[in-house]
Design an enzyme around this catalytic site. Structure first.
Site, mmCIF file in Angstrom:
data_model
loop_
_atom_site.group_PDB
_atom_site.id
_atom_site.type_symbol
_atom_site.label_atom_id
_atom_site.label_comp_id
_atom_site.label_asym_id
_atom_site.label_seq_id
_atom_site.Cartn_x
_atom_site.Cartn_y
_atom_site.Cartn_z
ATOM 1 N N ASP A 234 -30.365 -9.142 -25.770
ATOM 2 C CA ASP A 234 -30.416 -7.829 -25.143
ATOM 3 C C ASP A 234 -29.325 -6.958 -25.585
ATOM 4 O O ASP A 234 -28.085 -7.306 -25.277
ATOM 5 C CB ASP A 234 -30.425 -8.309 -23.512
ATOM 6 C CG ASP A 234 -30.749 -6.750 -22.711
ATOM 7 O OD1 ASP A 234 -30.823 -5.704 -23.570
ATOM 8 O OD2 ASP A 234 -30.635 -6.829 -21.842
ATOM 9 N N ASP B 53 -21.746 0.148 -24.440
ATOM 10 C CA ASP B 53 -20.627 0.380 -23.334
ATOM 11 C C ASP B 53 -19.506 -0.648 -23.305
ATOM 12 O O ASP B 53 -18.427 -0.288 -22.726
ATOM 13 C CB ASP B 53 -21.473 0.490 -22.032
ATOM 14 C CG ASP B 53 -22.477 1.512 -22.115
ATOM 15 O OD1 ASP B 53 -22.105 2.633 -22.679
ATOM 16 O OD2 ASP B 53 -23.624 1.382 -21.543
HETATM 17 O O1 RIB Z 1 -26.074 2.167 -22.443
HETATM 18 C C1 RIB Z 1 -27.060 1.391 -21.729
HETATM 19 C C2 RIB Z 1 -27.349 2.356 -20.364
HETATM 20 O O2 RIB Z 1 -27.761 3.062 -20.681
HETATM 21 C C3 RIB Z 1 -28.362 1.343 -19.346
HETATM 22 O O3 RIB Z 1 -27.502 0.481 -18.590
HETATM 23 C C4 RIB Z 1 -29.006 2.622 -18.801
HETATM 24 O O4 RIB Z 1 -28.984 2.725 -17.376
HETATM 25 C C5 RIB Z 1 -28.813 3.689 -19.386
HETATM 26 O O5 RIB Z 1 -27.791 4.546 -18.827
#
Ligand code: RIB
Length: 297
Positions: free
Chosen positions: A239, A245
């Site tokens: 995934d 992030d």
């Molecule tokens: O970058 C991934 C995120 O993008 C997900 O968790 C979703 O909530 C969106 O904000």
């Protein structure tokens, strides 16, 4: 050095599918799951797990306890999260069998961040602290200006790229954390070549530092003086949601710790490699000790 992340918190409604649904088509999901997500929450989770002093500001609705609990559990400070009479933000995510995703976001409480909220939170921080922002909340342009006026360092992940970015004074940004699509859009060029994007960004924002993530091709840090490349680690992808992030949070945690940029890239790359082997955005983010072990192997 403290890091304040003024960012989104989402409930990720994730549909596992064999392949993405096409126009005019109806398909059956193989599985439905809910995870904690939002680019803001994911990045704060990564920062906390990377042992940074991270304060998350944002807004959640009545259904937001799970999101705040997630951040508290990771070790982020949540006292600046506002509770509003609304629903929390959410994301509708299709996750295919190769681990790729597509995402629709719904703002909810993330769109209730007012200028007054931003000012009162920034009051608690000092010049030299880092403010981290993404583009999933209201008043990002104001937050950039106000943080800079107070002498703070601004780190910006302009994701998702949309017309709101045009309102921001991007010359005020100290650190950009970008993928290729975002890099190309900010550079304003037709070429998708990472080198072309890199050179155009340096010309356009000569005082900024950049991290450009290139998926399987790795990542690069650069500013007008330095450039460092990092290969990606080969792993079995489950995934990819939140991989960028994780990278962003781990990179900034390294910067705040005073690590060299080369080391920051390496840890960030290892952390996101581990994250993509697990399901869920924030849930997949590893602890720093796992990342260091992975790097020793
Ligand atoms: O970058 C991934 C995120 O993008 C997900 O968790 C979703 O909530 C969106 O904000």
């Amino acid at each position: 050095m403290k890091i304040l992340n003024i960012g989104s918190l989402n409930i990720d409604k994730t549909y596992t599918v064999k392949r993405f649904v096409q126009p005019k088509e109806t398909i059956r999901a193989l599985k439905y799951e809910e995870f904690c997500g939002g680019k803001g929450l994911n990045q704060s989770t990564a920062l906390a797990k990377a042992e940074a002093e991270i304060y998350h500001a944002g807004a959640v609705g009545k259904d937001g306890k799970v999101l705040v609990d997630m951040l508290n559990g990771a070790g982020a400070c949540t006292e600046y999260i506002k509770w509003v009479d609304d629903v929390s933000g959410h994301a509708v995510i299709q996750l295919d069998e190769t681990g790729q995703n597509n995402i629709i976001i719904v703002g909810g409480a993330n769109e209730r961040i007012e200028k007054e909220d931003i000012c009162s939170i920034l009051e608690k921080f000092e010049a030299g602290d880092i403010v981290l922002l993404q583009n999933e909340i209201t008043n990002v342009d104001f937050a950039i200006e106000e943080a800079k006026r107070r002498g703070m360092l601004v780190a910006f992940n302009p994701s998702p790229i949309n017309e709101m970015i045009d309102r921001c004074d991007l010359k005020q940004v100290d650190y950009f954390i970008l993928n290729e699509v975002e890099g190309q859009a900010l550079a304003g060029i037709d070429s998708e070549e990472p080198e072309a994007i890199k050179e155009a960004l340096k010309v356009k924002f000569p005082d900024a530092s950049f991290v450009l993530t290139l998926g399987e091709k790795g990542s690069v840090f650069f500013n007008k003086e330095e450039v460092f490349y990092q290969n990606s680690f080969k792993v079995d992808v489950v995934d990819t949601t939140g991989a960028g992030d994780t990278f962003c949070g781990y990179f900034l945690a390294g910067v705040a710790r005073g690590n060299g940029y080369e080391d920051c890239l390496k840890e960030a790359s290892a952390a996101s490699a581990i994250a993509v082997t697990r399901k869920g955005a924030a849930a997949g983010i590893p602890e720093r000790k796992e990342v260091l072990k992975f790097l020793r192997q």
